[in-house]
Scaffold this active site. Structure first.
Site, PDB file in Angstrom:
ATOM      1  N   ASP A 106      -1.473  -5.073  -5.323  1.00 24.45           N
ATOM      2  CA  ASP A 106      -2.894  -4.815  -5.169  1.00 24.45           C
ATOM      3  C   ASP A 106      -3.619  -5.099  -6.484  1.00 24.45           C
ATOM      4  O   ASP A 106      -2.989  -5.197  -7.550  1.00 24.45           O
ATOM      5  CB  ASP A 106      -3.146  -3.373  -4.704  1.00 24.45           C
ATOM      6  CG  ASP A 106      -4.172  -3.363  -3.569  1.00 24.45           C
ATOM      7  OD1 ASP A 106      -4.075  -2.515  -2.670  1.00 24.45           O
ATOM      8  OD2 ASP A 106      -5.056  -4.242  -3.585  1.00 24.45           O
ATOM      9  N   GLU A 107      -4.958  -5.210  -6.379  1.00 25.55           N
ATOM     10  CA  GLU A 107      -5.707  -5.703  -7.550  1.00 25.55           C
ATOM     11  C   GLU A 107      -5.667  -4.728  -8.730  1.00 25.55           C
ATOM     12  O   GLU A 107      -5.847  -5.138  -9.874  1.00 25.55           O
ATOM     13  CB  GLU A 107      -7.171  -5.996  -7.179  1.00 25.55           C
ATOM     14  CG  GLU A 107      -8.025  -4.801  -6.833  1.00 25.55           C
ATOM     15  CD  GLU A 107      -7.801  -4.298  -5.430  1.00 25.55           C
ATOM     16  OE1 GLU A 107      -7.088  -4.962  -4.655  1.00 25.55           O
ATOM     17  OE2 GLU A 107      -8.336  -3.222  -5.115  1.00 25.55           O
ATOM     18  N   LYS A 127     -13.525  -5.375   6.321  1.00 29.39           N
ATOM     19  CA  LYS A 127     -14.315  -4.246   5.788  1.00 29.39           C
ATOM     20  C   LYS A 127     -15.279  -4.668   4.680  1.00 29.39           C
ATOM     21  O   LYS A 127     -16.072  -3.849   4.202  1.00 29.39           O
ATOM     22  CB  LYS A 127     -13.375  -3.162   5.256  1.00 29.39           C
ATOM     23  CG  LYS A 127     -12.642  -3.566   3.976  1.00 29.39           C
ATOM     24  CD  LYS A 127     -11.616  -2.522   3.553  1.00 29.39           C
ATOM     25  CE  LYS A 127     -10.941  -2.910   2.244  1.00 29.39           C
ATOM     26  NZ  LYS A 127      -9.805  -2.071   1.887  1.00 29.39           N
ATOM     27  N   LYS A 131       1.927  -9.217  -1.778  1.00 27.11           N
ATOM     28  CA  LYS A 131       1.253  -9.241  -3.073  1.00 27.11           C
ATOM     29  C   LYS A 131       1.057  -7.820  -3.618  1.00 27.11           C
ATOM     30  O   LYS A 131       1.024  -6.851  -2.865  1.00 27.11           O
ATOM     31  CB  LYS A 131      -0.093  -9.958  -3.000  1.00 27.11           C
ATOM     32  CG  LYS A 131      -1.164  -9.253  -2.214  1.00 27.11           C
ATOM     33  CD  LYS A 131      -2.469 -10.042  -2.163  1.00 27.11           C
ATOM     34  CE  LYS A 131      -3.319  -9.768  -3.365  1.00 27.11           C
ATOM     35  NZ  LYS A 131      -3.851  -8.400  -3.447  1.00 27.11           N
ATOM     36  N   HIS A 191      -7.614 -13.286  -7.109  1.00 25.25           N
ATOM     37  CA  HIS A 191      -8.264 -12.127  -6.480  1.00 25.25           C
ATOM     38  C   HIS A 191      -9.659 -11.986  -7.081  1.00 25.25           C
ATOM     39  O   HIS A 191      -9.827 -12.160  -8.281  1.00 25.25           O
ATOM     40  CB  HIS A 191      -7.432 -10.861  -6.715  1.00 25.25           C
ATOM     41  CG  HIS A 191      -7.827  -9.725  -5.814  1.00 25.25           C
ATOM     42  ND1 HIS A 191      -9.016  -9.051  -5.949  1.00 25.25           N
ATOM     43  CD2 HIS A 191      -7.205  -9.187  -4.738  1.00 25.25           C
ATOM     44  CE1 HIS A 191      -9.097  -8.135  -5.006  1.00 25.25           C
ATOM     45  NE2 HIS A 191      -8.024  -8.190  -4.255  1.00 25.25           N
ATOM     46  N   ARG A 192     -10.629 -11.634  -6.240  1.00 27.07           N
ATOM     47  CA  ARG A 192     -12.024 -11.668  -6.730  1.00 27.07           C
ATOM     48  C   ARG A 192     -12.634 -10.274  -6.934  1.00 27.07           C
ATOM     49  O   ARG A 192     -13.850 -10.104  -6.927  1.00 27.07           O
ATOM     50  CB  ARG A 192     -12.871 -12.470  -5.760  1.00 27.07           C
ATOM     51  CG  ARG A 192     -12.902 -11.870  -4.358  1.00 27.07           C
ATOM     52  CD  ARG A 192     -13.826 -12.604  -3.411  1.00 27.07           C
ATOM     53  NE  ARG A 192     -13.929 -11.886  -2.148  1.00 27.07           N
ATOM     54  CZ  ARG A 192     -14.837 -12.137  -1.216  1.00 27.07           C
ATOM     55  NH1 ARG A 192     -15.702 -13.130  -1.399  1.00 27.07           N
ATOM     56  NH2 ARG A 192     -14.882 -11.435  -0.103  1.00 27.07           N
ATOM     57  N   LYS A 239       0.867  -1.185   0.000  1.00 24.96           N
ATOM     58  CA  LYS A 239       0.000   0.000   0.000  1.00 24.96           C
ATOM     59  C   LYS A 239       0.903   1.234   0.000  1.00 24.96           C
ATOM     60  O   LYS A 239       2.002   1.192   0.567  1.00 24.96           O
ATOM     61  CB  LYS A 239      -0.900   0.019   1.253  1.00 24.96           C
ATOM     62  CG  LYS A 239      -1.824  -1.203   1.380  1.00 24.96           C
ATOM     63  CD  LYS A 239      -3.034  -1.114   0.481  1.00 24.96           C
ATOM     64  CE  LYS A 239      -3.874  -2.368   0.605  1.00 24.96           C
ATOM     65  NZ  LYS A 239      -5.040  -2.373  -0.301  1.00 24.96           N
TER      66      LYS A 239
END
Ligand code: CAP
Ligand code: MG
Length: 433
Positions: A184-185, A312, A182, A272-273, A156
């Protein structure tokens, strides 16, 4: 065999599906002035061989071989079960399967809402898929972590860092104890962070931190892109010593997933969804996350985001637990109340459940209590948001997992572990929303 006329002749309550049939459970909310029976017949017809009017080109052979049967339905619960002959499908093509039972039906005027709740795949279809190449045990062997949950972070901010900055954040997270880092998407190959450079810089520091710690570390590079480009990126990762690739499953689609699974590079596949909630969260319309998860296990993802309950993102405890069971067990019992059909996964390896999204050290105990230890806990803000930075954040994350493994409350564990103590002071033990 009843005559096939427009969207009729599909109901037979005495019918028993054979082991070669595919069974789908739908929640059907009929449109105003549409009876429930008529609505479910239209769903059965439109997802198989029917259309809105009688056609001269229909013939008895087609009806005999390919007609689905609605063998259970209950107007009070809006639930129906449809058994489809296997020949309706191209046996190992998820794109074709979803164009059938996950296709036109959602847009029919005959329904106000339609949700595909679960699919029970016939043995022959399951046997036609490879399933996960590594699965839970393969990933644990690669990372040399036998029992505790794997702990990972997402670099991040999501996007914006340069390759060198990205690699440094990853290095600190690994140094602090994370097994996994990882992308991020939404980080792929933007001007500020070109893919090839990011992978080179990050894997270089991964190798460095492995030498310094003596621990195995992995980096999940997001290769999400056009199909041919994804292969090039997977090759780049492999050429630089990476073992993993990550894909955003709904962005690349079912064809993309099956293509990636067939790479002879044999990467560990992280699914990742992102985007799933566009059609999984409405309990009256769309496709359940359970179906998405089962399709990913069939195709052969090694690990999949399933929800974190206490984080979240939406997803009830029961729903996330049932998905976890379905992707990690061999035999799954039917659970009528929660629309889970029985399944026997045969040879397919268990897929690792990834719990992520608003997770921080304070919520690790209830998460592990709900999901067990065979999970991958991922924290982005919950690590990089630690008041003392990423290294302390990673240490606090591992301490929360270890305390829970050892049966010690995190408050007590924090007395001897300052990094965890600061994290608990910062975020407490409450869920984020
Ligand atoms: C988590 C995350 C993940 C979500 C995806 C994010 O970051 O990287 O993509 O977990 O949700 O971008 O939000 P934080 P899910 O740890 O900072 O929340 O796992 O439910 O698919
Ligand atoms: Mg993310």
């Amino acid at each position: 065999m009843g005559k096939i006329s427009a969207y009729q002749g599909f109901i037979d309550k005495k019918f028993k599906p054979t082991k070669n049939d595919l069974v789908a459970e739908f929640k059907v909310s009929p449109a105003k002035d549409e009876s429930f029976k008529s609505a479910i017949e239209k769903v059965a017809g439109e997802s198989s061989i029917g259309t809105w009017t009688n056609i001269a080109t229909m013939n008895p052979r087609i009806g005999k071989k390919l007609k689905p049967t609605i063998f259970e339905f209950d107007e009070k619960t809006n639930i129906c079960k449809i058994s489809y002959p296997l020949d309706l499908f191209e046996i190992n093509s998820i794109p074709q399967l979803m164009s059938s039972i996950g296709g036109n039906v959602f847009g029919m005027k005959a329904v106000d809402g339609l949700r595909l709740e679960d699919i029970d795949f016939p043995d022959k279809m399951i046997k036609s898929f490879k399933g996960p190449l590594y699965g839970v045990q393969g990933v644990r062997k690669l990372l040399k972590v036998k029992k505790r949950p794997l702990v990972g972070t997402i670099v991040k901010p999501k996007v914006g860092l340069t390759p060198k900055e990205h690699a440094k954040v990853a290095y600190n997270a690994w140094l602090g104890g994370c097994d996994i880092v990882k992308d991020d998407e939404n980080l792929t190959n933007q001007p500020f962070n070109k893919f090839n450079s990011r992978i080179k810089e990050t894997l270089k520091l991964r190798d460095k931190v492995e030498k310094e710690t003596g621990e195995k570390k992995v980096y999940m590079a997001n290769i999400t892109a056009e199909i041919d480009e994804m292969r090039k990126r997977a090759e780049w990762v492999k050429d630089h010593g990476g073992e993993y690739v990550m894909v955003d499953i709904h962005s690349i689609g079912w064809s993309g997933l099956q293509t990636v699974r067939n790479y002879n590079l044999k990467p560990v596949l992280h699914a990742h969804r992102a985007g799933h909630a566009a059609f999984t969260r409405n309990k009256n319309h769309g496709i359940s996350m359970l179906v998405i998860a089962k399709l990913c296990r069939l195709i052969g993802m090694d690990q999949l985001h399933v929800g974190a309950i206490v984080g979240k993102m939406e997803g009830s405890k029961k729903e996330v637990q049932l998905i976890g069971e379905n992707i990690e067990h061999r035999i799954v019992q039917e659970n009528k109340k929660h629309h889970v059909l029985a399944e026997d996964w045969k040879h397919l390896k268990p897929m690792f459940a990834v719990c992520s999204g608003g997770v921080h050290p304070g919520v690790v105990p209830p998460l592990m209590k709900a999901m067990g230890n065979d999970i991958i806990i991922q924290m982005g803000g919950g690590i990089h948001g630690h008041p003392k930075g990423t290294i302390f954040g990673a240490k606090a994350a591992l301490q929360a997992a270890q305390a829970t493994m050892d049966g010690i409350t995190i408050e007590n564990y924090a007395k001897m572990h300052p990094q965890l103590k600061i994290a608990l002071k910062n975020w407490g033990k409450n869920e984020v929303h």
